[in-house]
Design a protein around this motif. Structure first.
Motif, PDB file in Angstrom:
ATOM      1  N   UNK A  91       0.827  -1.204   0.000  1.00  0.00           N
ATOM      2  CA  UNK A  91       0.000   0.000   0.000  1.00  0.00           C
ATOM      3  C   UNK A  91       0.858   1.249   0.000  1.00  0.00           C
ATOM      4  N   UNK A  92       0.420   2.247  -0.730  1.00  0.00           N
ATOM      5  CA  UNK A  92       1.039   3.570  -0.657  1.00  0.00           C
ATOM      6  C   UNK A  92      -0.099   4.567  -0.559  1.00  0.00           C
ATOM      7  N   UNK A  93       0.096   5.575   0.283  1.00  0.00           N
ATOM      8  CA  UNK A  93      -0.920   6.631   0.333  1.00  0.00           C
ATOM      9  C   UNK A  93      -0.382   7.862  -0.380  1.00  0.00           C
ATOM     10  N   UNK A  94      -1.205   8.423  -1.219  1.00  0.00           N
ATOM     11  CA  UNK A  94      -0.778   9.565  -2.012  1.00  0.00           C
ATOM     12  C   UNK A  94      -1.820  10.669  -1.879  1.00  0.00           C
ATOM     13  N   UNK A  95      -1.371  11.888  -1.625  1.00  0.00           N
ATOM     14  CA  UNK A  95      -2.287  13.041  -1.602  1.00  0.00           C
ATOM     15  C   UNK A  95      -1.927  13.934  -2.772  1.00  0.00           C
ATOM     16  N   UNK A 227     -10.980   0.270   2.034  1.00  0.00           N
ATOM     17  CA  UNK A 227      -9.781  -0.449   2.448  1.00  0.00           C
ATOM     18  C   UNK A 227      -8.639   0.562   2.410  1.00  0.00           C
ATOM     19  N   UNK A 228      -7.959   0.724   3.564  1.00  0.00           N
ATOM     20  CA  UNK A 228      -6.958   1.794   3.654  1.00  0.00           C
ATOM     21  C   UNK A 228      -5.528   1.251   3.727  1.00  0.00           C
ATOM     22  N   UNK A 229      -5.407  -0.070   3.875  1.00  0.00           N
ATOM     23  CA  UNK A 229      -4.057  -0.649   3.950  1.00  0.00           C
ATOM     24  C   UNK A 229      -4.137  -2.143   3.663  1.00  0.00           C
ATOM     25  N   UNK A 230      -3.173  -2.653   2.895  1.00  0.00           N
ATOM     26  CA  UNK A 230      -3.051  -4.109   2.715  1.00  0.00           C
ATOM     27  C   UNK A 230      -1.585  -4.506   2.804  1.00  0.00           C
ATOM     28  N   UNK A 305       3.135 -19.550  15.264  1.00  0.00           N
ATOM     29  CA  UNK A 305       2.031 -18.570  15.275  1.00  0.00           C
ATOM     30  C   UNK A 305       2.420 -17.304  16.022  1.00  0.00           C
ATOM     31  N   UNK A 306       3.207 -17.468  17.097  1.00  0.00           N
ATOM     32  CA  UNK A 306       3.671 -16.277  17.831  1.00  0.00           C
ATOM     33  C   UNK A 306       4.524 -15.415  16.914  1.00  0.00           C
ATOM     34  N   UNK A 307       5.401 -16.073  16.176  1.00  0.00           N
ATOM     35  CA  UNK A 307       6.279 -15.342  15.261  1.00  0.00           C
ATOM     36  C   UNK A 307       5.444 -14.622  14.186  1.00  0.00           C
ATOM     37  N   UNK A 308       4.425 -15.317  13.698  1.00  0.00           N
ATOM     38  CA  UNK A 308       3.568 -14.728  12.654  1.00  0.00           C
ATOM     39  C   UNK A 308       2.843 -13.491  13.178  1.00  0.00           C
ATOM     40  N   UNK A 309       2.240 -13.608  14.360  1.00  0.00           N
ATOM     41  CA  UNK A 309       1.511 -12.450  14.899  1.00  0.00           C
ATOM     42  C   UNK A 309       2.463 -11.310  15.262  1.00  0.00           C
ATOM     43  N   UNK A 310       3.676 -11.669  15.656  1.00  0.00           N
ATOM     44  CA  UNK A 310       4.691 -10.641  15.939  1.00  0.00           C
ATOM     45  C   UNK A 310       4.987  -9.847  14.661  1.00  0.00           C
ATOM     46  N   UNK A 311       5.106 -10.584  13.559  1.00  0.00           N
ATOM     47  CA  UNK A 311       5.340  -9.944  12.257  1.00  0.00           C
ATOM     48  C   UNK A 311       4.165  -9.048  11.866  1.00  0.00           C
ATOM     49  N   UNK A 312       2.950  -9.574  12.072  1.00  0.00           N
ATOM     50  CA  UNK A 312       1.743  -8.790  11.758  1.00  0.00           C
ATOM     51  C   UNK A 312       1.776  -7.493  12.555  1.00  0.00           C
ATOM     52  N   UNK A 313       2.071  -7.615  13.849  1.00  0.00           N
ATOM     53  CA  UNK A 313       2.080  -6.426  14.709  1.00  0.00           C
ATOM     54  C   UNK A 313       3.106  -5.400  14.222  1.00  0.00           C
ATOM     55  N   UNK A 314       4.307  -5.892  13.885  1.00  0.00           N
ATOM     56  CA  UNK A 314       5.327  -4.926  13.479  1.00  0.00           C
ATOM     57  C   UNK A 314       4.974  -4.281  12.141  1.00  0.00           C
ATOM     58  N   UNK A 315       4.362  -5.040  11.241  1.00  0.00           N
ATOM     59  CA  UNK A 315       3.967  -4.436   9.954  1.00  0.00           C
ATOM     60  C   UNK A 315       2.865  -3.390  10.158  1.00  0.00           C
ATOM     61  N   UNK A 316       1.900  -3.713  11.035  1.00  0.00           N
ATOM     62  CA  UNK A 316       0.819  -2.751  11.271  1.00  0.00           C
ATOM     63  C   UNK A 316       1.362  -1.485  11.919  1.00  0.00           C
ATOM     64  N   UNK A 317       2.300  -1.669  12.863  1.00  0.00           N
ATOM     65  CA  UNK A 317       2.867  -0.489  13.528  1.00  0.00           C
ATOM     66  C   UNK A 317       3.656   0.358  12.545  1.00  0.00           C
ATOM     67  N   UNK A 318       4.467  -0.312  11.720  1.00  0.00           N
ATOM     68  CA  UNK A 318       5.301   0.424  10.754  1.00  0.00           C
ATOM     69  C   UNK A 318       4.449   1.163   9.728  1.00  0.00           C
ATOM     70  N   UNK A 319       3.266   0.615   9.441  1.00  0.00           N
ATOM     71  CA  UNK A 319       2.420   1.223   8.404  1.00  0.00           C
ATOM     72  C   UNK A 319       1.769   2.517   8.877  1.00  0.00           C
TER      73      UNK A 319
END
Ligand SMILES: Nc1ncnc2c1ncn2[C@@H]1O[C@H](COP(=O)(O)OP(=O)(O)OP(=O)(O)O)[C@@H](O)[C@H]1O
Ligand SMILES: [Mg+2]
Length: 416
Positions: A91-95, A227-230, A305-319
């Motif tokens: 995803x990229x946001x552009x104004x 949808x604002x992010x994928x 699964x812990x590793x996967x959710x950790x990755x999800x969390x870091x991607x959501x935070x970084x986004x």
């Protein structure tokens, strides 16, 4: 095979997943509702982490799923709504802002500002999959949903662009082409999954969908019904199976069975006492099977699964969308059926989590209504929206007599 139904009333969805290819053929009822006419699915070959790795094998899997759906429905399809998991969709946001010189804003102005914005994805090796306006501004004033008919000097738009790497996407296109199918539109997998299993209030108030698939875990954030992010991570349920096979030295097929029958992501005190028979790789003899405490299996599943959710969390935070997305998470995809996965997600992501199954569609067999079919059924819902606003050319010509809006209007309706 004769085409018994006019094409414009038929919508076909094709989910080329890492573990299965699913094809659904639906017809539009009189009231514009979906009715499943045929469905087919087949084990995927020639795919890894959402990407095509062997054209011949992938083609055979797609053909098998499509043929099964065609046979069941007695409809031959020639175009499909296709999911995209390959090419690491991002995803990229552009104004962007453009001058409209104080006149009343028309469809063409909106089109111009959208074109201008979508041209901003100037990365050579990626292509545009979605261009979604998430809000407009006039002279810097935000929060405008539809600027047409309003006055101002400058028209701005916030766009959500989704791009994917060209190479993997071309390989997928080649497979579809070899199966004599055209692509009606492409939809990134978690976006489609969200359309299948979210309720309107969730999409409006903010929600994160996590599709736990076989080779990928994909994420979509919805807010204010857009949808604002994928995002897509190249890890899924198959990695859990692989870890079990390696960790317990057992064949992959046995590991898969152990996972689905006994697998859990949460330890219980009884797990240390419960012994599982685990056949060893290369040993046909049942007697040489190992006896392994269930706790060992759970430990392996839990770690991945812990590793996967950790990755999800870091991607959501970084986004930067983690806060906007609210406190609600919906888990779907085949691997969301792992026992305890909801509790682990709640613990690790600190949000309210529910398991999401696709919303009911008439004629959908019970066996195909599970979370593994969210993407495919979401593609149908996306297709339904497109068919309603984008009828075929004959229908469009008839409709144009009745409507004052032209083709640009068609396009605009699709985006508002
Ligand atoms: N009952 C179950 N319990 C646990 N895991 C399950 C269960 N049923 C299926 N799975 C897992 O779900 C995964 C497949 O999910 P799904 O069908 O959503 O993937 P896919 O769409 O083919 O792949 P992807 O979306 O990653 O390209 C496999 O890893 C499978 O082991
Ligand atoms: Mg999938």
């Amino acid at each position: 095979m004769a085409k018994s139904i006019p094409r414009s009333s038929t919508i076909a969805a094709l989910d080329v997943g890492t573990t299965k290819v699913a094809c659904f053929i639906a017809q539009l009822g009189e009231g514009g509702e979906l009715q499943i006419a045929g469905a087919g699915h087949h084990r995927s070959r020639g795919l890894r982490s959402g990407q095509v790795t062997n054209l011949d094998e992938a083609e055979a899997s797609v053909r098998a799923a499509v043929e099964a759906a065609e046979q069941m429905s007695n409809i031959r399809i020639d175009k499909v709504f296709l999911n995209m998991s390959c090419g690491t969709p991002q995803s990229t946001r552009v104004d962007v802002e453009m001058t409209v010189s104080g006149h009343q804003i028309r469809d063409t102005d909106v089109r111009r500002v959208l074109d201008h914005g979508s041209a901003r994805y100037d990365v050579n090796d990626r292509e545009l999959i979605h261009c979604i306006p998430t809000g407009y501004s006039i002279d810097g004033g935000n929060g405008i949903l539809d600027p047409r008919g309003m006055y101002g000097e400058k028209l701005g738009v916030n766009l959500h662009l989704v791009t994917a790497a060209i190479g993997p996407s071309r390989n997928l296109n080649t497979v579809i082409d070899r199966c004599d199918l055209d692509i009606e539109d492409r939809v990134v997998s978690p976006y489609a999954s969200g359309l299948a299993c979210l309720v309107d209030d969730e999409k409006e108030l903010g929600v994160t969908v996590i599709d736990l698939g076989g080779g990928t875990t994909s994420i979509a954030v919805f807010l204010e019904s857009q949808v604002v992010y994928v995002d897509t991570l190249p890890v899924g349920g198959n990695h859990v199976t692989g870890d079990i096979a390696k960790g317990l030295s057992t064949p992959v097929a046995k590991a898969e069975r152990l996972k689905t029958v006994y697998g859990s992501v949460l330890q219980s005190p009884a797990d240390a006492r419960e012994l599982l028979k685990v056949p060893l790789v290369g040993e046909d003899d049942e007697d040489s099977a190992n006896e392994v405490p269930k706790s060992m299996l759970v430990q392996i599943v839990q770690a991945r699964l812990e590793e996967t959710f950790e990755l999800v969390r870091s991607h959501l935070e970084a986004s930067g969308v983690a806060k906007m997305a609210g406190r609600r998470i919906v888990l779907t995809g085949g691997a969301s059926q792992l026992e305890g996965v909801r509790d682990l997600a709640e613990l690790m992501l600190d949000k309210q989590v529910r398991l999401g199954r696709p919303k009911l569609i008439r004629g959908l067999p019970e066996s195909l209504s599970g979370p593994a079919f969210s993407t495919a059924l979401g593609l149908l819902r996306y297709g339904l929206r497109e068919h309603v606003v984008k009828p075929d050319h004959a229908a469009m010509a008839a409709a144009k007599k009745k409507r004052s809006l032209g083709l640009v209007g068609q396009w605009l309706r699709e985006n508002f």
